[in-house]
Design an enzyme around this catalytic site. Structure first.
Site, PDB file in Angstrom:
ATOM      1  N   SER A 161      19.111 -20.971  -3.435  1.00  8.54           N
ATOM      2  CA  SER A 161      19.873 -22.200  -3.630  1.00  8.54           C
ATOM      3  C   SER A 161      21.153 -22.003  -4.428  1.00  8.54           C
ATOM      4  O   SER A 161      21.968 -22.917  -4.517  1.00  8.54           O
ATOM      5  CB  SER A 161      19.011 -23.270  -4.318  1.00  8.54           C
ATOM      6  OG  SER A 161      18.873 -22.994  -5.694  1.00  8.54           O
ATOM      7  N   LYS A 199      19.918 -24.087 -11.948  1.00 17.70           N
ATOM      8  CA  LYS A 199      20.818 -24.995 -11.240  1.00 17.70           C
ATOM      9  C   LYS A 199      22.061 -25.263 -12.079  1.00 17.70           C
ATOM     10  O   LYS A 199      22.105 -25.001 -13.281  1.00 17.70           O
ATOM     11  CB  LYS A 199      20.124 -26.328 -10.943  1.00 17.70           C
ATOM     12  CG  LYS A 199      19.000 -26.254  -9.924  1.00 17.70           C
ATOM     13  CD  LYS A 199      19.511 -25.978  -8.529  1.00 17.70           C
ATOM     14  CE  LYS A 199      18.387 -26.021  -7.500  1.00 17.70           C
ATOM     15  NZ  LYS A 199      17.444 -24.902  -7.664  1.00 17.70           N
TER      16      LYS A 199
END
Length: 240
Positions: A161, A199
């Site tokens: 991701s 993230k």
């Protein structure tokens, strides 16, 4: 199927619009894709428009709108341009430490001897969150200049991701202990005291957004009491 340059330009425009709401200039696009002239950008934009990925807005200078992104990233087309440029060790751990944009010569024996050992605390998800950070599994050696100031630890990356930030499955990320972060920083976030994920940290009003660097993943938004910052990304190690 998009060509590599078409794909890179589409994602560059998309990321710039997400960051600032303003499309990049032709000069910025030319520099980002390392093209010799702006005529190449014109051709790429025309091709993307013909394929229905972008639209040029009339009567507005450099106005572009992204209509859609590719359903998937074709093998070999994942962009290598990263907004985050960490210090990276490639190959044998502790023996070569390039700067973000320049290759450095291999370190000598004295540099290896001065390497600092930090603990590896299991794996971190760059994708769907996994169990919270584990206890120390082993240690690795890193150059002291990579971890100046504060306490540090390492985590092994699982998932894709964060590929547009230059972080790939199998990398080892170097994290500086911290419990706060500024918008845009890449962090280790603990969600509901159960799941750990790597993230980009954002704020959406009173909420916290955990943003992926891969269009295949959605940004996840949580109440402020559900997310705890456990560290900030300062570098990574990649084996070949």
């Amino acid at each position: 199927m998009l060509t590599r340059k078409q794909h890179e330009l589409l994602l560059f425009i998309h990321e710039r619009l997400k960051e600032s709401g303003i499309p990049p200039s032709f000069d910025e696009m030319k520099e980002a894709l390392d093209l010799a002239s702006k005529s190449g950008i014109h051709r790429l934009i025309t091709a993307l428009e013909e394929r229905g990925f972008i639209r040029r807005l009339p009567n507005r200078a450099r106005a572009l709108e992204v209509l859609r992104l590719p359903d998937s990233i074709a093998p070999g087309l994942a962009p290598q341009r990263a907004k985050f440029s960490p210090s990276v060790i490639e190959g044998s751990l502790g023996r070569r430490a390039p700067e973000p944009v320049r290759s450095a010569p291999a370190a000598g024996n004295d540099d290896v001897a001065s390497a600092v050992s930090i603990p590896v605390m299991g794996r971190i998800a760059a994708g769907v969150p996994i169990d919270a950070i584990q206890h120390k599994t082993h240690s690795i050696s890193v150059p002291p200049e990579m971890i100046a100031g504060g306490e540090h630890y390492a985590l092994e990356v699982k998932g894709d991701s964060m590929i547009e930030a230059g972080i790939f499955d199998g990398d080892t990320v170097i994290i500086r202990n911290a419990n706060t972060a500024s918008p845009g920083e890449i962090v280790v976030a603990l969600v509901d005291d159960e799941e750990a994920t790597l993230k980009r940290f954002r704020r959406k009003g009173a909420s916290i957004a955990l943003e992926a660097a891969n269009p295949a993943y959605e940004t996840r938004i949580f109440g402020p009491d559900r997310v705890k910052v456990q560290g900030k990304l300062v570098g990574l190690i990649r084996r070949y």
